[in-house]
Design an enzyme around this catalytic site. Structure first.
Site: not given
Length: 145
Positions: A44, A47-49, A54
């Protein structure tokens, strides 16, 4: 009390969506204490971030629901292999208090507060280093598949 091999017996989720690493305590029909280690290798974070990783709040909520699923299946003495599934049915009173970042160990403490007609309700909190991260009331439904 339960490692990832034992957890997979009670949850149909698999990598990359199995979000419980270990169950520390479980009292059938009452509560569960489980955790997830957050590493920079979580998919994850692509893309986050990318420049400020986070762990998404929605993933914390899903991890709580998975902990509730383990408690529910264990309490009912059922597994997905028995043709049963424990579905995330609803959520109320969600609050996010702290960011979760790589290196954190998130503990999920979920207590059963009711079960009626196959719908179970839990009060859940997530903590890191004894600091509140997220709290929510989660509902799950036991269904045959």
């Amino acid at each position: 009390m339960m490692d990832s091999v034992q957890i997979r017996k009670y949850l149909p989720h698999r990598y990359p969506f199995l979000l419980i690493d270990r169950v520390v305590e479980l009292v059938e029909g009452d509560y569960i204490l489980a955790y997830k280690n957050i590493t920079i290798n979580e998919e994850v974070f692509q893309g986050h971030f990318p420049n400020y990783p986070v762990f998404p709040g929605v993933m914390l909520i899903e991890a709580m629901a998975q902990a509730c699923g383990v408690l529910g299946f264990k309490t009912m003495d059922k597994t997905p292999d028995d043709g049963s599934i424990y579905l995330f049915a609803g959520i109320d009173n969600v609050r996010f208090k702290r960011q979760v970042i790589p290196g954190d160990r998130v503990f999920f403490n979920c207590k059963k507060i009711s079960d009626k007609r196959g719908i179970w309700k839990f009060e859940c909190v997530a903590t890191v280093d004894d600091q509140l991260v997220t709290s929510a009331t989660i509902m799950c439904a036991d269904r045959s598949i």
